[in-house]
Design an enzyme around this catalytic site. Sequence first.
Site: not given
Length: 78
Positions: A15-17, A42
């Site tokens: 998942l970001c970041p 993502d």
Amino acid sequence: MTETPKLTLDFKGLLCPMPVVKIAQAIKQVQVGELIEAIATDPGVMADIPAWARSTGHELVTLEKQDKIFKFVVKRLK
């Protein structure tokens, strides 16, 4: 002439970041002018990777969505 990526990375499930963190680390492993290809799942990469490329001075060569996979290529410029 098509350039071949020096590195191919798999960010699926991150998942970001985290994809931005990983690409920022990976860009140091290639020479100026070389490419890194990566895939992620993502949808946040659609905004985060272009923003990272702009802020760091690297070129986002491609960014595309294929079903639920986001594929992008970044060129190290400095």
